[in-house]
Design a protein around this motif. Structure first.
Motif, PDB file in Angstrom:
ATOM      1  N   THR A   1       0.765  -1.192  -0.065  1.00 10.07           N
ATOM      2  CA  THR A   1       0.189  -0.092   0.133  1.00 10.07           C
ATOM      3  C   THR A   1       1.115   1.347   0.012  1.00 10.07           C
ATOM      4  O   THR A   1       0.535   2.267  -0.414  1.00 10.07           O
ATOM      5  CB  THR A   1      -0.846   0.028   1.173  1.00 10.07           C
ATOM      6  OG1 THR A   1      -0.322  -0.101   2.385  1.00 10.07           O
ATOM      7  CG2 THR A   1      -2.216  -0.821   0.869  1.00 10.07           C
TER       8      THR A   1
ATOM      9  N   ARG B   1       1.995   1.712  -3.414  1.00  5.63           N
ATOM     10  CA  ARG B   1       0.829   2.147  -4.281  1.00  5.63           C
ATOM     11  C   ARG B   1       0.414   3.613  -4.048  1.00  5.63           C
ATOM     12  O   ARG B   1       0.219   4.386  -5.044  1.00  5.63           O
ATOM     13  CB  ARG B   1      -0.493   1.573  -3.895  1.00  5.63           C
ATOM     14  CG  ARG B   1      -0.441   0.149  -4.612  1.00  5.63           C
ATOM     15  CD  ARG B   1      -1.932  -0.487  -4.248  1.00  5.63           C
ATOM     16  NE  ARG B   1      -1.965  -1.911  -4.613  1.00  5.63           N
ATOM     17  CZ  ARG B   1      -2.490  -2.845  -3.972  1.00  5.63           C
ATOM     18  NH1 ARG B   1      -3.335  -2.579  -2.959  1.00  5.63           N
ATOM     19  NH2 ARG B   1      -2.337  -4.141  -4.479  1.00  5.63           N
ATOM     20  N   ASN B   2       0.546   3.891  -2.668  1.00  4.32           N
ATOM     21  CA  ASN B   2       0.285   5.309  -2.437  1.00  4.32           C
ATOM     22  C   ASN B   2       1.492   6.197  -3.285  1.00  4.32           C
ATOM     23  O   ASN B   2       1.226   7.504  -3.853  1.00  4.32           O
ATOM     24  CB  ASN B   2       0.451   5.613  -0.995  1.00  4.32           C
ATOM     25  CG  ASN B   2      -1.021   5.641  -0.472  1.00  4.32           C
ATOM     26  OD1 ASN B   2      -1.791   6.275  -0.923  1.00  4.32           O
ATOM     27  ND2 ASN B   2      -1.118   4.797   0.716  1.00  4.32           N
TER      28      ASN B   2
ATOM     29  N   ARG C   1       0.394   6.364  -6.778  1.00  2.00           N
ATOM     30  CA  ARG C   1      -0.626   6.800  -7.132  1.00  2.00           C
ATOM     31  C   ARG C   1      -0.465   8.556  -6.865  1.00  2.00           C
ATOM     32  O   ARG C   1      -1.143   9.423  -7.701  1.00  2.00           O
ATOM     33  CB  ARG C   1      -1.921   6.708  -6.004  1.00  2.00           C
ATOM     34  CG  ARG C   1      -3.410   7.023  -6.629  1.00  2.00           C
ATOM     35  CD  ARG C   1      -4.243   6.708  -5.504  1.00  2.00           C
ATOM     36  NE  ARG C   1      -4.039   5.319  -5.167  1.00  2.00           N
ATOM     37  CZ  ARG C   1      -4.166   5.003  -3.717  1.00  2.00           C
ATOM     38  NH1 ARG C   1      -4.600   5.809  -3.043  1.00  2.00           N
ATOM     39  NH2 ARG C   1      -4.296   3.885  -3.429  1.00  2.00           N
ATOM     40  N   GLN C   2       0.182   8.870  -6.116  1.00  2.00           N
ATOM     41  CA  GLN C   2       0.325  10.383  -5.866  1.00  2.00           C
ATOM     42  C   GLN C   2       1.752  10.892  -6.136  1.00  2.00           C
ATOM     43  O   GLN C   2       2.525  11.288  -5.347  1.00  2.00           O
ATOM     44  CB  GLN C   2       0.311  10.748  -4.189  1.00  2.00           C
ATOM     45  CG  GLN C   2      -1.001   9.961  -3.738  1.00  2.00           C
ATOM     46  CD  GLN C   2      -2.159  10.979  -3.359  1.00  2.00           C
ATOM     47  OE1 GLN C   2      -1.720  12.085  -3.012  1.00  2.00           O
ATOM     48  NE2 GLN C   2      -3.313  10.645  -3.648  1.00  2.00           N
TER      49      GLN C   2
ATOM     50  N   SER D   1       4.630  12.247  -3.771  1.00  3.03           N
ATOM     51  CA  SER D   1       5.945  11.581  -3.554  1.00  3.03           C
ATOM     52  C   SER D   1       7.128  12.126  -3.944  1.00  3.03           C
ATOM     53  O   SER D   1       8.235  11.957  -3.250  1.00  3.03           O
ATOM     54  CB  SER D   1       5.481  10.068  -4.213  1.00  3.03           C
ATOM     55  OG  SER D   1       4.352   9.754  -3.783  1.00  3.03           O
TER      56      SER D   1
ATOM     57  N   ARG E   1      -7.552  12.262   2.421  1.00  5.01           N
ATOM     58  CA  ARG E   1      -7.383  11.179   1.504  1.00  5.01           C
ATOM     59  C   ARG E   1      -7.296   9.734   2.170  1.00  5.01           C
ATOM     60  O   ARG E   1      -7.822   8.923   1.512  1.00  5.01           O
ATOM     61  CB  ARG E   1      -6.426  11.511   0.695  1.00  5.01           C
ATOM     62  CG  ARG E   1      -6.586  12.541  -0.304  1.00  5.01           C
ATOM     63  CD  ARG E   1      -5.357  12.856  -1.193  1.00  5.01           C
ATOM     64  NE  ARG E   1      -5.735  13.627  -2.175  1.00  5.01           N
ATOM     65  CZ  ARG E   1      -5.883  13.560  -3.440  1.00  5.01           C
ATOM     66  NH1 ARG E   1      -5.963  12.234  -3.619  1.00  5.01           N
ATOM     67  NH2 ARG E   1      -6.000  14.234  -4.311  1.00  5.01           N
ATOM     68  N   ARG E   2      -6.476   9.620   3.170  1.00  9.31           N
ATOM     69  CA  ARG E   2      -6.266   8.543   3.698  1.00  9.31           C
ATOM     70  C   ARG E   2      -7.146   8.055   4.589  1.00  9.31           C
ATOM     71  O   ARG E   2      -7.323   6.797   5.107  1.00  9.31           O
ATOM     72  CB  ARG E   2      -4.850   8.386   4.268  1.00  9.31           C
ATOM     73  CG  ARG E   2      -3.797   8.872   3.487  1.00  9.31           C
ATOM     74  CD  ARG E   2      -3.513   7.980   2.284  1.00  9.31           C
ATOM     75  NE  ARG E   2      -3.013   6.411   2.728  1.00  9.31           N
ATOM     76  CZ  ARG E   2      -1.918   5.971   3.089  1.00  9.31           C
ATOM     77  NH1 ARG E   2      -0.876   7.099   2.998  1.00  9.31           N
ATOM     78  NH2 ARG E   2      -1.479   4.933   3.489  1.00  9.31           N
TER      79      ARG E   2
ATOM     80  N   GLU F   1      -9.350   4.955   4.174  1.00  6.98           N
ATOM     81  CA  GLU F   1      -8.327   3.860   4.239  1.00  6.98           C
ATOM     82  C   GLU F   1      -8.345   3.232   5.584  1.00  6.98           C
ATOM     83  O   GLU F   1      -8.545   2.184   6.034  1.00  6.98           O
ATOM     84  CB  GLU F   1      -7.146   3.905   3.520  1.00  6.98           C
ATOM     85  CG  GLU F   1      -6.153   2.796   3.460  1.00  6.98           C
ATOM     86  CD  GLU F   1      -4.760   3.041   3.148  1.00  6.98           C
ATOM     87  OE1 GLU F   1      -4.652   4.023   2.410  1.00  6.98           O
ATOM     88  OE2 GLU F   1      -4.021   2.648   3.779  1.00  6.98           O
TER      89      GLU F   1
ATOM     90  N   GLU G   1       5.386   3.024   5.695  1.00  7.73           N
ATOM     91  CA  GLU G   1       5.490   4.201   4.542  1.00  7.73           C
ATOM     92  C   GLU G   1       6.547   4.962   4.779  1.00  7.73           C
ATOM     93  O   GLU G   1       7.336   5.558   3.532  1.00  7.73           O
ATOM     94  CB  GLU G   1       4.016   4.683   4.390  1.00  7.73           C
ATOM     95  CG  GLU G   1       3.126   3.957   3.657  1.00  7.73           C
ATOM     96  CD  GLU G   1       1.885   4.682   3.765  1.00  7.73           C
ATOM     97  OE1 GLU G   1       1.721   6.086   3.768  1.00  7.73           O
ATOM     98  OE2 GLU G   1       0.850   4.028   3.575  1.00  7.73           O
TER      99      GLU G   1
END
Lengths: 880, 105
Positions: free
Chosen positions: A86, A89-90, A93-94, A98, A392-393, A396, A417
């Motif tokens: 995840t 993926r984060n 995705r961003q 990032s 945003r998170r 989740e 993360e």
């Protein structure tokens, strides 16, 4: 053994299996389960034998172990895999966020790594000697009247006396640097600067490995020389230098008795030629017993580390025995102490010094702080973006909690993360460091070489850095995000509370505060450098060429030499002097007895010898009386003093006053000679602007440095003509010279380095802070799209909205500026105290730094704010 | 009534059957004997602890003996609620089977 009771004789279940069972069973039932098993084990042991019982007991652990692996380890592993997945993926995705995060962290880490290299380099000075922790340098504190001088040196005779009288001392070595010599072999000759006269014991004390030759005997005899590998290559090319002869200063031949490895750059002693000290005693046997001059750096190898402490108090006796009468007649005291070898590079500040390259521990602290702050700035970016994006998170997180994730698991996930980010950033940082290394070498002036030996501590420290970054950057978001309540976050339209926004603002203020302090620091350091370079020094260093006349046979005809040079059209004047400004170690520090003072209470003043032409050539100003004159034979008993001398002695008009100067030292007694002051020179900066202008005397005598003032135009043709004339003056040695202005400013190299590094790091810190600000601003633009749309629908102008959105961030920068001012003021004042002459802190530096930060921040934010302000309200509101 | 899981039922039956000797290991062996499956320690002790929490079984701590490494033996017996539950489940079972055709294995 009987006393242990019957329990010991009974069969016991296998220990490892029992331990495993107790770890793997639930705490609530552990006691009874273990008890039951043990009872059964005993029963089985009685019926079927101990071996089978133990085997049975062991089998009981297998299923438990299996279920543990399946339920716990595999579960955890798959969870960790899930966190990383995840996390990845984060990141994917961003991409924008990032990138900001990773770029900021990478920049910060790259700075930190470079700073660590720098600090390690500085701290590792002189540690390559095998006995580094047992070697000390002798330091003398001499006090007389109101003067105190400290010098990292001793008298020529001190070293041998120390070695003879004290069993704690294993070896002593003396060194006498020679600033320059002409080295000649066959048809090859050139000037060399790294000459050191030294004892044979240098190889016992220090670790300078010989590639050829016997270290015990290499420097034992007079006229022997050991040279470094690179000099052996330079002069002998392919030949074997051992047993051949080098000619020094065209005076004598020196037998090459050894070749040593080149001196590491991390040595405070830098040299290419070691000449035996015995050579000096040949023509001057009395030098061997010289207790009068403090001019010989002396290093001591003690038998153990306590040596310096044990020997120091006993030295009082030695001083009394050797120097008692002299010190009494001068009314002074002299104390010896020992400075550890490893502290020389960073902790040396003496009245006189003999080795030029010294750094300061202060700069180590400054850069360590800068490195830490830059990393923290980068970590703050991560923290701010992570919590800002919590909305945003939030879903989740809510969902994870609903399906059973505990706070600890979520905490682990967010820390994971942060770790993913910091590891990616570390990789990027290493690439950046690799790219920046040549640049860093040139601005820091440090020869950074990274060998395999450094990797041993580098690799762990890199991962330490990554861990530090992930803990600092990851822990706040992890705590904050893992505390979110699913019931709230799963509702539509959840937003993070005002508390976290406020905390983000505090962090932004902190980032900019550091950035602005660094910008102000850059400004102050630059101003001070400019001030030192442009201040009226009391003499004019421009177009002054300095060279040395090495052949004393030229001195008697020096007036004709100067006349010959003045015939060259580009030459204004020429003069002879013992020292030029900036040559701290060339001047004498001597006792002087002004009139009305007893011979037992002399003053220690600096003094050097000049000829009548020096004052006009250097552009010194006579404020009272007159300069030396060639036409006055009595001037050989005359003195010029500077204004500081007059002030120190309380003389309103020093002209005509008498001062006794030392003429001879015999049998520990000073023979005095009375001289008359004929003029006063306006104070000039003989030393750099770090130092206060001190009392200073000039007398008339020809000494070895030739100073030539040139006209500004046709400089290169003038120098060609000078070289041609030089062949007539000294047919043996080629002209070798330097320009005074460049030489004088070379004293400020440490400050120049500081200024360059300061600019680079302050720029980077602001850049990193702006990256974060950019992220926050674009996030805000996105979050507040609806608010902006409604404002616009109700009639707000693009400009109004733009101002409103930008102001929110600019307020923070203004606050940071105001907070940065006092911090920078105190910090930079402390730094400026290093200088006796300093540029006053200008309020403009402070205002400009704030304005620059504000401008940069505005440019960063404005684009995002404009995007939000100029968007069509329909786009943001159509789904409502 | 509340239906219970098969293992809970087996444990309750084993405790009832063993009477005064119903402690953890005996219960486990009884169940292993009846089912022919090597039940994990945790598979017996865990549910036992749960049944205890639910008030279906009561526990009596015995004296710690050196034979057990100095640990106390814990005996279980059914509480009235446990007995009711066991009775109920047996009645449900019988009611379900009543009138159903024989199963030939």
């Amino acid at each position: 053994m009987e006393t242990m009771g019957p329990a010991d004789t009974r069969p016991r279940p296998p220990r490892l299996a029992a331990w495993l069972l107790s770890r793997l069973t639930d705490a609530a039932v552990r006691d009874q389960a273990m008890g039951d098993l043990e009872e059964q084990f005993r029963a089985a042991a009685r019926e079927k034998g101990l071996l089978r019982a133990r085997a049975w007991y062991r089998t009981q652990t297998w299923p438990l172990l299996k279920s543990f692996v399946e339920n716990t380890l595999l579960w955890e592993a798959s969870m960790i895999k899930n966190y990383l997945k995840t996390g990845w993926r984060n990141i994917k995705r961003q991409k924008g966020y990032s990138f900001i995060n990773i770029a900021g962290l990478a920049l910060g880490m790259a700075c930190a790594i470079l700073i660590v290299f720098y600090i390690h380099h500085e701290l590792s000075f002189d540690r390559f000697h095998k006995n580094a922790d047992r070697i000390s340098r002798v330091v003398i504190d001499a006090a007389m009247q109101q003067n105190l001088i400290t010098a990292p040196a001793a008298q020529m005779a001190f070293g041998p006396a120390l070695a003879k009288d004290f069993p704690e001392v294993a070896a002593v070595v003396r060194v006498r640097p020679q600033s320059k010599a002409m080295v000649k072999y066959a048809d090859r000759s050139s000037y060399e600067t790294g000459l050191l006269y030294t004892d044979a014991s240098i190889f016992d004390v220090f670790t300078f490995p010989l590639l050829a030759g016997n270290p015990k005997t290499a420097l034992a005899r007079a006229n022997t020389v050991v040279l470094t590998e690179r000099m052996a290559k330079k002069y002998f090319r392919g030949e074997n230098p051992l047993g051949r002869f080098l000619r020094l200063d065209d005076e004598a031949d020196f037998a090459v008795t050894g070749i040593m490895k080149d001196v590491p750059s991390r040595s405070h002693l830098q040299f290419d030629f070691l000449v035996s000290l015995e050579t000096l005693f040949g023509p001057n046997p009395e030098l061997r017993e010289d207790w009068g001059n403090i001019n010989t750096p002396t290093y001591v190898l003690f038998r153990d580390r306590l040596g310096p402490k044990e020997v120091k108090p006993k030295l009082v006796g030695l001083v009394e025995e050797r120097l008692g009468p002299l010190l009494k007649s001068l009314g002074g005291t002299m104390t010896y102490s020992f400075q550890p070898l490893t502290k020389i590079h960073l902790f040396s500040r003496f009245t006189i010094d003999f080795v030029a390259v010294t750094s300061s521990i202060q700069y180590i602290y400054i850069f360590a702080a800068i490195g830490l702050f830059i990393v923290v700035i980068a970590c703050i970016n991560f923290m701010n973006l992570a919590t800002a994006r919590s909305a945003r998170r939030a879903r989740e997180i809510g969902l994870r909690k609903v399906v059973g994730a505990g706070r600890l698991e979520l905490f682990g996930q967010f820390l994971g993360e942060a770790t993913t980010h910091s590891l990616l950033a570390l990789a990027a940082a290493l690439i950046l460091v690799r790219l920046a290394l040549p640049f860093f070498r040139s601005i820091s002036g440090i020869d950074l070489r990274l060998g395999a030996s450094q990797l041993a501590w580098l690799v762990p420290s890199f991962f330490g850095l990554a861990l530090f970054v992930s803990l600092v950057a990851g822990s706040y978001p992890a705590i904050y995000l893992s505390a979110l309540q699913p019931a709230n976050t799963l509702k539509r339209g959840w937003k993070s509370g005002p508390g976290s926004t406020r905390f983000r603002h505090v962090l932004v203020v902190f980032q900019f505060l550091i950035g602005i302090v660094l910008i102000i620091g850059t400004g102050v350091v630059r101003r001070q450098l400019d001030f030192m370079r442009n201040r009226n020094l009391g003499f004019s260093p421009e177009q002054i060429l300095v060279t040395r006349i090495d052949d004393p046979a030229i001195f008697p005809r020096i007036e004709s030499v100067k006349a010959r040079l003045k015939e060259i059209p580009g030459v204004v004047s020429a003069a002879m002097t013992q020292a030029v400004p900036g040559q701290m170690s060339e001047a004498n520090i001597q006792p002087f007895v002004p009139e009305g003072i007893s011979e037992n209470e002399p003053f220690l003043f600096r003094q050097f010898s000049v000829d009548a032409d020096l004052v006009p050539t250097l552009g010194l100003e006579i404020v009272r009386g007159r300069n030396f004159s060639r036409d006055m034979p009595t001037d050989s008993d005359a003195l010029l003093v500077n204004e500081a001398t007059a002030r120190k002695l309380g003389w309103a008009d020093p002209v005509g006053r008498k001062i006794k100067t030392p003429a001879s030292y015999e049998a520990g007694e000073i023979g005095w000679k009375e001289k008359t002051v004929i003029g006063v020179v306006r104070d000039f900066h003989f030393l750099g602007l770090r130092e206060q202008i001190e009392p200073f005397l000039l007398d008339l005598r020809t000494d070895s440095q030739l100073v030539v003032k040139l006209k500004t135009d046709r400089l290169s043709s003038t120098i060609r003509e000078l070289e041609r004339a030089w062949v007539e003056i000294d047919p043996v040695r080629p002209l070798d010279f330097f320009f005074l202005d460049g030489f004088f400013d070379a004293q400020y190299r440490a400050e120049e380095r500081l200024s360059r590094l300061f600019s680079a790091f302050s720029g980077l810190s602001v850049a990193i802070a702006c990256l974060g600000l950019f992220g926050l601003a674009s996030f805000m633009a996105e979050q507040r799209a609806k608010e902006v749309a409604i404002r616009k629908v109700l009639g707000a102008s693009v400009r109004g909205v733009l101002t409103r959105l930008s102001l929110e961030f600019l307020k923070l920068v203004v606050l940071a500026t105001i907070l940065a001012w006092p911090v920078a003021y105190f910090a930079m004042n402390a730094w400026l105290r290093n200088f006796a002459y300093r540029a006053a802190l200008s309020p403009w530096t402070f205002v400009a730094a704030g304005a620059a930060a504000l401008a940069i921040a505005f440019m960063t934010v404005a684009g995002q704010a404009y995007r939000a302000a100029s968007s069509n309200p329909v786009d943001s509101l159509k789904y409502e | 009534m509340k239906l219970m899981s098969r293992i809970d039922e087996l444990i309750l039956v084993a405790i009832w059957k063993l009477g005064k000797d119903a402690y953890g290991m005996a219960v486990r062996e009884e169940i292993i004997r009846a089912t022919g499956v090597n039940w994990l320690l945790g598979a017996i002790y865990g549910p036992l602890a749960r049944l205890h929490r639910q008030g279906l079984v009561a526990s009596i701590k015995g004296e710690p003996t050196p034979e057990r490494g100095g640990r106390a033996k814990v005996y279980y017996e059914l509480t009235p609620a446990g007995k009711t539950a066991l009775k109920a489940i047996r009645e449900v079972s019988a009611a379900m089977w009543k009138g159903s055709p024989r199963i030939e294995a």
